[in-house]
Motif scaffolding. Structure first.
Motif, PDB file in Angstrom:
ATOM      1  N   ASP A  48     -35.522 -79.431  -2.754  1.00 47.65           N
ATOM      2  CA  ASP A  48     -34.326 -80.021  -3.351  1.00 47.65           C
ATOM      3  C   ASP A  48     -33.351 -79.011  -3.925  1.00 47.65           C
ATOM      4  N   GLU A  49     -33.813 -77.819  -4.298  1.00 51.25           N
ATOM      5  CA  GLU A  49     -32.966 -76.861  -4.998  1.00 51.25           C
ATOM      6  C   GLU A  49     -32.743 -75.617  -4.131  1.00 51.25           C
ATOM      7  N   ASP A  50     -31.507 -75.135  -4.129  1.00 49.26           N
ATOM      8  CA  ASP A  50     -31.195 -73.956  -3.322  1.00 49.26           C
ATOM      9  C   ASP A  50     -31.953 -72.720  -3.816  1.00 49.26           C
ATOM     10  N   SER A  51     -32.198 -72.637  -5.093  1.00 48.30           N
ATOM     11  CA  SER A  51     -33.049 -71.587  -5.650  1.00 48.30           C
ATOM     12  C   SER A  51     -33.565 -72.081  -6.994  1.00 48.30           C
ATOM     13  N   PHE A  52     -34.705 -71.570  -7.409  1.00 49.47           N
ATOM     14  CA  PHE A  52     -35.278 -72.020  -8.669  1.00 49.47           C
ATOM     15  C   PHE A  52     -36.255 -70.983  -9.201  1.00 49.47           C
ATOM     16  N   GLN A  53     -36.568 -71.164 -10.485  1.00 44.98           N
ATOM     17  CA  GLN A  53     -37.548 -70.330 -11.179  1.00 44.98           C
ATOM     18  C   GLN A  53     -38.605 -71.253 -11.757  1.00 44.98           C
ATOM     19  N   HIS A  54     -39.874 -70.826 -11.663  1.00 49.31           N
ATOM     20  CA  HIS A  54     -40.969 -71.646 -12.163  1.00 49.31           C
ATOM     21  C   HIS A  54     -41.972 -70.746 -12.861  1.00 49.31           C
ATOM     22  N   ASN A  55     -42.229 -71.052 -14.119  1.00 54.31           N
ATOM     23  CA  ASN A  55     -43.209 -70.296 -14.889  1.00 54.31           C
ATOM     24  C   ASN A  55     -44.294 -71.259 -15.341  1.00 54.31           C
ATOM     25  N   GLY A  56     -45.256 -71.517 -14.455  1.00 54.58           N
ATOM     26  CA  GLY A  56     -46.293 -72.496 -14.721  1.00 54.58           C
ATOM     27  C   GLY A  56     -47.604 -71.852 -15.111  1.00 54.58           C
ATOM     28  N   LYS A  57     -48.560 -72.703 -15.413  1.00 52.61           N
ATOM     29  CA  LYS A  57     -49.871 -72.217 -15.812  1.00 52.61           C
ATOM     30  C   LYS A  57     -50.620 -71.614 -14.634  1.00 52.61           C
ATOM     31  N   ILE A 103     -42.835 -68.365 -10.000  1.00 56.36           N
ATOM     32  CA  ILE A 103     -41.803 -68.128  -8.984  1.00 56.36           C
ATOM     33  C   ILE A 103     -40.561 -67.629  -9.704  1.00 56.36           C
ATOM     34  N   PRO A 104     -40.115 -66.381  -9.447  1.00 51.18           N
ATOM     35  CA  PRO A 104     -40.804 -65.357  -8.662  1.00 51.18           C
ATOM     36  C   PRO A 104     -42.043 -64.860  -9.417  1.00 51.18           C
ATOM     37  N   TYR A 105     -42.739 -63.961  -8.803  1.00 48.96           N
ATOM     38  CA  TYR A 105     -43.891 -63.365  -9.473  1.00 48.96           C
ATOM     39  C   TYR A 105     -43.628 -61.879  -9.708  1.00 48.96           C
ATOM     40  N   PRO A 106     -43.702 -61.436 -10.959  1.00 54.93           N
ATOM     41  CA  PRO A 106     -43.960 -62.213 -12.181  1.00 54.93           C
ATOM     42  C   PRO A 106     -42.742 -63.042 -12.583  1.00 54.93           C
ATOM     43  N   ALA A 107     -42.968 -64.047 -13.422  1.00 49.26           N
ATOM     44  CA  ALA A 107     -41.916 -65.002 -13.756  1.00 49.26           C
ATOM     45  C   ALA A 107     -40.741 -64.340 -14.479  1.00 49.26           C
ATOM     46  N   GLU A 108     -40.983 -63.248 -15.194  1.00 53.96           N
ATOM     47  CA  GLU A 108     -39.876 -62.585 -15.897  1.00 53.96           C
ATOM     48  C   GLU A 108     -38.939 -61.846 -14.944  1.00 53.96           C
ATOM     49  N   VAL A 120     -30.165 -63.071  -8.438  1.00 54.15           N
ATOM     50  CA  VAL A 120     -30.317 -61.682  -8.874  1.00 54.15           C
ATOM     51  C   VAL A 120     -29.285 -61.387  -9.958  1.00 54.15           C
ATOM     52  N   ASP A 121     -29.736 -60.725 -11.030  1.00 52.92           N
ATOM     53  CA  ASP A 121     -28.791 -60.409 -12.107  1.00 52.92           C
ATOM     54  C   ASP A 121     -28.094 -59.081 -11.846  1.00 52.92           C
ATOM     55  N   ALA A 122     -27.234 -58.669 -12.787  1.00 53.07           N
ATOM     56  CA  ALA A 122     -26.422 -57.460 -12.603  1.00 53.07           C
ATOM     57  C   ALA A 122     -27.257 -56.194 -12.550  1.00 53.07           C
ATOM     58  N   GLU A 123     -28.477 -56.262 -13.107  1.00 50.94           N
ATOM     59  CA  GLU A 123     -29.356 -55.077 -13.084  1.00 50.94           C
ATOM     60  C   GLU A 123     -30.249 -55.042 -11.848  1.00 50.94           C
ATOM     61  N   GLY A 124     -30.092 -56.028 -10.954  1.00 58.16           N
ATOM     62  CA  GLY A 124     -30.886 -56.024  -9.729  1.00 58.16           C
ATOM     63  C   GLY A 124     -32.255 -56.660  -9.870  1.00 58.16           C
ATOM     64  N   THR A 125     -32.441 -57.497 -10.874  1.00 59.39           N
ATOM     65  CA  THR A 125     -33.716 -58.177 -11.069  1.00 59.39           C
ATOM     66  C   THR A 125     -33.659 -59.575 -10.464  1.00 59.39           C
ATOM     67  N   VAL A 126     -34.643 -59.906  -9.656  1.00 57.10           N
ATOM     68  CA  VAL A 126     -34.718 -61.224  -9.031  1.00 57.10           C
ATOM     69  C   VAL A 126     -35.263 -62.224 -10.050  1.00 57.10           C
ATOM     70  N   HIS A 127     -34.487 -63.299 -10.290  1.00 53.83           N
ATOM     71  CA  HIS A 127     -34.896 -64.312 -11.263  1.00 53.83           C
ATOM     72  C   HIS A 127     -35.145 -65.679 -10.629  1.00 53.83           C
ATOM     73  N   LYS A 128     -34.666 -65.885  -9.415  1.00 57.66           N
ATOM     74  CA  LYS A 128     -34.880 -67.155  -8.734  1.00 57.66           C
ATOM     75  C   LYS A 128     -35.203 -66.890  -7.267  1.00 57.66           C
TER      76      LYS A 128
END
Length: 408
Positions: A166-175, A179-184, A204-212
């Motif tokens: 359903d979502e074009d991109s997402f982040q999931h920090n579950g037990k 997603i991504p791994y690691p969640a941070e 991806v943020d301005a520092e090049g870190t993948v968040h979704k």
């Protein structure tokens, strides 16, 4: 009401042959025979107008029980050989899977064969393969020390599958999954500029870190989700809450309360449905020229397997009645007695086409006069002998011509 045939993928063999050729499921000739038989059933079902065809996921059953470990791979071949029938894995066992891979595979199938894929998701109860594939000794359902954790994993993984669609991109920090791994975040992504320019926003943020993460492909159509249920009230509640189709093994006396509960919970969650919508039933159906002929066939097929195989896992508890001893697991002693009980509780519809049609009508009325799906637990394919294909096709043809039109 639509009709979906659920075939157990058993290697057809007598007990003597099964013993002599052990392990028969690794006998390539026997396995090829099972695949041909299943392919024949798919072709007949497609020609006769059935709506769907499904099979279970199981692994390591060297004894010749349910033997297809990857239904989608096999369905890709069958879909190319048929015209219209929908294919439905019943079910993909999520706690032993990677949920992202599951979402990807189903979405890809929806593009390959538009409108011809649905999916059942289940929690899994067989320790031999669940523990081995998941590499976890506390992952199965129906075990006192792992049932709660199994449900926890199942719920989390299914939410991931739905979000991936359903979502074009997402982040999931579950037990149990991140997603991504690691969640941070995943640092120093080499294609950060490229992803910022062409990927989904905020991947991806301005520092090049993948968040979704964006999961590909997006389904061409969102597959209908089926949730089989034997006797878990929580499973029924969750299906209604999230708009998933509940497939119930409940007897006639339980269908009314079940459909009312589904309707009430759906309403509480913003979906005003007619009673029975979103609910299907699972039934064993065996037809004959007389009741006795049909009953004898039921004993040889469903009765045999439920007594000798499913009995060990406690599945037969679904056929319990109030007079059964509550302090021990249900065991009626032999396949004939068990088949009689399955018929008495409504789990087995058995007899002439007229008798089965009347019993099915009573079942539908007990559910409020409308049900979305009938899943036919089709055991005739488990027959062995030269006359097995004729019996298999005859069962399908009789139902399609003499019963199915009454419920369209």
């Amino acid at each position: 009401m639509k009709t979906l045939i659920m075939c157990a993928t058993n290697v057809a063999a007598s007990p003597e042959e099964r013993r002599a050729r052990r392990p028969i499921a690794r006998d390539t000739d026997a396995y090829q025979g099972m695949l041909r038989s299943y392919g024949d059933i798919a072709g007949w079902a497609d020609e006769l107008g059935f709506d769907g065809l499904g099979s279970t996921e199981h692994h390591f059953q060297t004894e010749g029980g349910e033997t297809i470990p990857n239904a989608l791979l096999f369905y890709a071949k069958l879909a190319a050989q048929t015209e219209r029938i929908m294919f439905v894995p019943l079910s993909i066992i999520l706690p032993a899977q990677n949920p992202i891979r599951v979402a990807e595979d189903l979405a890809l199938f929806s593009h390959m064969y538009p409108g011809r894929i649905g999916v059942g998701f289940a929690r899994g109860y067989q320790t031999r393969w669940m523990q081995t594939l998941a590499q976890d000794d506390a992952v199965t359902s129906m075990q006192p020390d792992s049932d709660a954790r199994n449900r926890e994993i199942f719920d989390e993984y299914l939410s991931i599958v739905e979000r991936a669609w359903d979502e074009d991109s997402f982040q999931h920090n579950g037990k149990h999954f991140q997603i991504p791994y690691p969640a941070e975040g995943i640092r120093n992504w080499a294609l950060a500029d490229w992803t910022r320019a062409y990927g989904s926003p905020d991947e991806v943020d301005a520092e090049g870190t993948v968040h979704k993460i964006g999961v590909l492909p997006k389904p061409l159509h969102r597959p209908t989700i089926f949730i089989p249920n034997t006797y878990s009230r929580q499973t029924a509640i969750d299906a209604a809450r999230h708009g998933r189709t509940l497939l119930s093994l409940a007897g006639v006396e339980h269908l009314g309360p079940l459909t009312e509960q589904y309707q009430d919970i759906a309403r509480e969650n913003g979906r005003d449905l007619p009673r029975g919508e979103g609910v299907g039933i699972v039934r064993k159906i065996v037809l004959g020229d007389t009741f006795d002929e049909a009953f004898d066939l039921a004993v040889r097929t469903a009765g045999y397997w439920y007594q000798n195989f499913f009995q060990a896992f406690g599945i037969n508890e679904a056929f319990r009645i109030p007079s059964d001893a509550p302090d021990r697991r249900l065991n009626l002693g032999d396949a004939r007695a068990l088949t009689r009980r399955m018929h008495e509780t409504g789990a087995l519809l058995c007899g002439t086409p007229d008798q089965v049609r009347d019993d099915l009508e009573k079942t539908v009325q007990a559910g409020g006069g409308r049900l979305d799906w009938l899943v036919w637990e089709f055991w005739a394919q488990a027959l062995y002998g030269d006359d097995a294909p004729e019996i298999q096709r005859g069962q399908l043809k009789a139902y399609a011509e003499q019963i199915m039109p009454a419920f369209r």
